[in-house]
Design a protein around this motif. Sequence first.
Motif, PDB file in Angstrom:
ATOM      1  N   LEU A 292      13.953  10.294  -6.534  1.00 42.44           N
ATOM      2  CA  LEU A 292      13.935   9.613  -5.242  1.00 42.44           C
ATOM      3  C   LEU A 292      13.050  10.369  -4.258  1.00 42.44           C
ATOM      4  O   LEU A 292      12.219   9.778  -3.566  1.00 42.44           O
ATOM      5  CB  LEU A 292      15.357   9.476  -4.695  1.00 42.44           C
ATOM      6  CG  LEU A 292      15.500   8.806  -3.333  1.00 42.44           C
ATOM      7  CD1 LEU A 292      14.934   7.396  -3.337  1.00 42.44           C
ATOM      8  CD2 LEU A 292      16.959   8.794  -2.914  1.00 42.44           C
ATOM      9  N   LEU A 293      13.183  11.684  -4.221  1.00 41.12           N
ATOM     10  CA  LEU A 293      12.356  12.498  -3.332  1.00 41.12           C
ATOM     11  C   LEU A 293      10.879  12.394  -3.712  1.00 41.12           C
ATOM     12  O   LEU A 293      10.020  12.218  -2.843  1.00 41.12           O
ATOM     13  CB  LEU A 293      12.809  13.957  -3.358  1.00 41.12           C
ATOM     14  CG  LEU A 293      12.025  14.917  -2.481  1.00 41.12           C
ATOM     15  CD1 LEU A 293      12.081  14.494  -1.015  1.00 41.12           C
ATOM     16  CD2 LEU A 293      12.551  16.327  -2.643  1.00 41.12           C
TER      17      LEU A 293
ATOM     18  N   GLU B 113       7.948  10.993  -1.317  1.00 41.21           N
ATOM     19  CA  GLU B 113       6.759  11.792  -1.013  1.00 41.21           C
ATOM     20  C   GLU B 113       5.473  11.079  -1.420  1.00 41.21           C
ATOM     21  O   GLU B 113       4.448  11.220  -0.757  1.00 41.21           O
ATOM     22  CB  GLU B 113       6.841  13.144  -1.730  1.00 41.21           C
ATOM     23  CG  GLU B 113       7.886  14.074  -1.176  1.00 41.21           C
ATOM     24  CD  GLU B 113       8.059  15.336  -2.002  1.00 41.21           C
ATOM     25  OE1 GLU B 113       8.678  16.272  -1.481  1.00 41.21           O
ATOM     26  OE2 GLU B 113       7.607  15.394  -3.167  1.00 41.21           O
ATOM     27  N   ASP B 114       5.535  10.319  -2.509  1.00 44.26           N
ATOM     28  CA  ASP B 114       4.335   9.672  -3.045  1.00 44.26           C
ATOM     29  C   ASP B 114       4.104   8.268  -2.494  1.00 44.26           C
ATOM     30  O   ASP B 114       3.159   7.595  -2.884  1.00 44.26           O
ATOM     31  CB  ASP B 114       4.399   9.625  -4.572  1.00 44.26           C
ATOM     32  CG  ASP B 114       4.331  11.003  -5.201  1.00 44.26           C
ATOM     33  OD1 ASP B 114       4.032  11.975  -4.488  1.00 44.26           O
ATOM     34  OD2 ASP B 114       4.591  11.105  -6.414  1.00 44.26           O
ATOM     35  N   GLY B 115       4.964   7.813  -1.585  1.00 46.09           N
ATOM     36  CA  GLY B 115       4.765   6.516  -0.947  1.00 46.09           C
ATOM     37  C   GLY B 115       5.158   5.317  -1.788  1.00 46.09           C
ATOM     38  O   GLY B 115       4.680   4.211  -1.546  1.00 46.09           O
ATOM     39  N   HIS B 116       6.046   5.510  -2.775  1.00 49.69           N
ATOM     40  CA  HIS B 116       6.458   4.403  -3.637  1.00 49.69           C
ATOM     41  C   HIS B 116       7.639   3.615  -3.088  1.00 49.69           C
ATOM     42  O   HIS B 116       8.037   2.623  -3.685  1.00 49.69           O
ATOM     43  CB  HIS B 116       6.812   4.905  -5.043  1.00 49.69           C
ATOM     44  CG  HIS B 116       5.655   5.496  -5.775  1.00 49.69           C
ATOM     45  ND1 HIS B 116       4.477   4.811  -6.004  1.00 49.69           N
ATOM     46  CD2 HIS B 116       5.475   6.721  -6.321  1.00 49.69           C
ATOM     47  CE1 HIS B 116       3.645   5.580  -6.664  1.00 49.69           C
ATOM     48  NE2 HIS B 116       4.225   6.738  -6.869  1.00 49.69           N
ATOM     49  N   LEU B 117       8.221   4.062  -1.988  1.00 48.11           N
ATOM     50  CA  LEU B 117       9.365   3.344  -1.411  1.00 48.11           C
ATOM     51  C   LEU B 117       8.860   2.422  -0.311  1.00 48.11           C
ATOM     52  O   LEU B 117       8.119   2.839   0.566  1.00 48.11           O
ATOM     53  CB  LEU B 117      10.384   4.322  -0.826  1.00 48.11           C
ATOM     54  CG  LEU B 117      11.027   5.268  -1.823  1.00 48.11           C
ATOM     55  CD1 LEU B 117      11.991   6.199  -1.123  1.00 48.11           C
ATOM     56  CD2 LEU B 117      11.749   4.507  -2.902  1.00 48.11           C
TER      57      LEU B 117
ATOM     58  N   MET C 225       0.840  -1.177   0.000  1.00 51.36           N
ATOM     59  CA  MET C 225       0.000   0.000   0.000  1.00 51.36           C
ATOM     60  C   MET C 225       0.881   1.235   0.000  1.00 51.36           C
ATOM     61  O   MET C 225       1.797   1.360   0.795  1.00 51.36           O
ATOM     62  CB  MET C 225      -0.903  -0.019   1.223  1.00 51.36           C
ATOM     63  CG  MET C 225      -1.745   1.228   1.343  1.00 51.36           C
ATOM     64  SD  MET C 225      -3.203   1.008   2.362  1.00 51.36           S
ATOM     65  CE  MET C 225      -2.591   1.452   3.941  1.00 51.36           C
ATOM     66  N   ASN C 226       0.615   2.170  -0.901  1.00 49.68           N
ATOM     67  CA  ASN C 226       1.368   3.410  -0.978  1.00 49.68           C
ATOM     68  C   ASN C 226       0.694   4.466  -0.118  1.00 49.68           C
ATOM     69  O   ASN C 226      -0.473   4.768  -0.300  1.00 49.68           O
ATOM     70  CB  ASN C 226       1.449   3.918  -2.420  1.00 49.68           C
ATOM     71  CG  ASN C 226       2.249   2.983  -3.291  1.00 49.68           C
ATOM     72  OD1 ASN C 226       2.975   2.134  -2.805  1.00 49.68           O
ATOM     73  ND2 ASN C 226       2.101   3.133  -4.579  1.00 49.68           N
ATOM     74  N   ILE C 227       1.458   5.041   0.793  1.00 52.82           N
ATOM     75  CA  ILE C 227       0.929   6.093   1.660  1.00 52.82           C
ATOM     76  C   ILE C 227       1.723   7.356   1.381  1.00 52.82           C
ATOM     77  O   ILE C 227       2.890   7.444   1.750  1.00 52.82           O
ATOM     78  CB  ILE C 227       1.028   5.697   3.139  1.00 52.82           C
ATOM     79  CG1 ILE C 227       0.259   4.407   3.385  1.00 52.82           C
ATOM     80  CG2 ILE C 227       0.508   6.827   4.029  1.00 52.82           C
ATOM     81  CD1 ILE C 227       0.443   3.801   4.742  1.00 52.82           C
ATOM     82  N   PRO C 228       1.130   8.340   0.688  1.00 50.13           N
ATOM     83  CA  PRO C 228       1.849   9.573   0.374  1.00 50.13           C
ATOM     84  C   PRO C 228       2.222  10.331   1.634  1.00 50.13           C
ATOM     85  O   PRO C 228       1.501  10.321   2.623  1.00 50.13           O
ATOM     86  CB  PRO C 228       0.856  10.381  -0.460  1.00 50.13           C
ATOM     87  CG  PRO C 228      -0.230   9.446  -0.832  1.00 50.13           C
ATOM     88  CD  PRO C 228      -0.217   8.328   0.155  1.00 50.13           C
ATOM     89  N   LEU C 229       3.385  10.977   1.581  1.00 49.77           N
ATOM     90  CA  LEU C 229       3.851  11.792   2.696  1.00 49.77           C
ATOM     91  C   LEU C 229       3.477  13.252   2.530  1.00 49.77           C
ATOM     92  O   LEU C 229       3.726  14.048   3.421  1.00 49.77           O
ATOM     93  CB  LEU C 229       5.377  11.675   2.842  1.00 49.77           C
ATOM     94  CG  LEU C 229       5.910  10.285   3.149  1.00 49.77           C
ATOM     95  CD1 LEU C 229       7.423  10.315   3.217  1.00 49.77           C
ATOM     96  CD2 LEU C 229       5.327   9.745   4.438  1.00 49.77           C
TER      97      LEU C 229
ATOM     98  N   ARG D 197       0.031   9.599 -12.488  1.00 51.11           N
ATOM     99  CA  ARG D 197      -0.447   8.217 -12.543  1.00 51.11           C
ATOM    100  C   ARG D 197       0.647   7.366 -13.174  1.00 51.11           C
ATOM    101  O   ARG D 197       0.777   7.328 -14.397  1.00 51.11           O
ATOM    102  CB  ARG D 197      -1.727   8.146 -13.345  1.00 51.11           C
ATOM    103  CG  ARG D 197      -2.866   8.904 -12.687  1.00 51.11           C
ATOM    104  CD  ARG D 197      -4.123   8.752 -13.476  1.00 51.11           C
ATOM    105  NE  ARG D 197      -4.662   7.428 -13.195  1.00 51.11           N
ATOM    106  CZ  ARG D 197      -5.848   7.219 -12.663  1.00 51.11           C
ATOM    107  NH1 ARG D 197      -6.617   8.234 -12.374  1.00 51.11           N
ATOM    108  NH2 ARG D 197      -6.272   5.997 -12.429  1.00 51.11           N
ATOM    109  N   LEU D 198       1.429   6.717 -12.324  1.00 48.52           N
ATOM    110  CA  LEU D 198       2.520   5.867 -12.790  1.00 48.52           C
ATOM    111  C   LEU D 198       2.045   4.422 -12.854  1.00 48.52           C
ATOM    112  O   LEU D 198       1.277   3.976 -11.999  1.00 48.52           O
ATOM    113  CB  LEU D 198       3.712   5.963 -11.850  1.00 48.52           C
ATOM    114  CG  LEU D 198       4.293   7.355 -11.602  1.00 48.52           C
ATOM    115  CD1 LEU D 198       5.442   7.277 -10.609  1.00 48.52           C
ATOM    116  CD2 LEU D 198       4.751   7.993 -12.900  1.00 48.52           C
ATOM    117  N   THR D 199       2.541   3.703 -13.856  1.00 48.70           N
ATOM    118  CA  THR D 199       2.220   2.283 -13.946  1.00 48.70           C
ATOM    119  C   THR D 199       3.099   1.514 -12.958  1.00 48.70           C
ATOM    120  O   THR D 199       4.176   1.988 -12.570  1.00 48.70           O
ATOM    121  CB  THR D 199       2.473   1.740 -15.366  1.00 48.70           C
ATOM    122  OG1 THR D 199       3.882   1.753 -15.626  1.00 48.70           O
ATOM    123  CG2 THR D 199       1.724   2.549 -16.415  1.00 48.70           C
ATOM    124  N   PRO D 200       2.659   0.322 -12.563  1.00 51.00           N
ATOM    125  CA  PRO D 200       3.514  -0.495 -11.695  1.00 51.00           C
ATOM    126  C   PRO D 200       4.884  -0.753 -12.313  1.00 51.00           C
ATOM    127  O   PRO D 200       5.898  -0.768 -11.614  1.00 51.00           O
ATOM    128  CB  PRO D 200       2.722  -1.799 -11.526  1.00 51.00           C
ATOM    129  CG  PRO D 200       1.300  -1.385 -11.713  1.00 51.00           C
ATOM    130  CD  PRO D 200       1.346  -0.290 -12.764  1.00 51.00           C
TER     131      PRO D 200
END
Length: 85
Positions: A69-70, A74-78, A1-5, A12-15
């Motif tokens: 990376l930032l 911020e977008d919860g992709h890490l 689950m991506n949780i934005p910071l 809208r990025l694809t997987p």
Amino acid sequence: MNIPLSNTRQPRLTPREIEVTLTWIASGSKAIAARRLHLAEPTVRAHIANVREKYSAVERSAHTKSDLLLCFLEDGHLHSGFRAN
């Protein structure tokens, strides 16, 4: 689950775009990322270019690897196990 910071607009990025970008960030080069993902290097470049264009479309800077990376942070992709070299 991506949780934005942050509350910033997210593209809208694809997987696959997320996977390729994270692999590139974690590796030393696009060539290494391509080998790890069993892709051609131009394919990795194309995915990263698409990601940068999508961030530009929502008026967020993603010109450098650090910028991406930032944005991903911020977008919860890490995920918690992510390690950049």
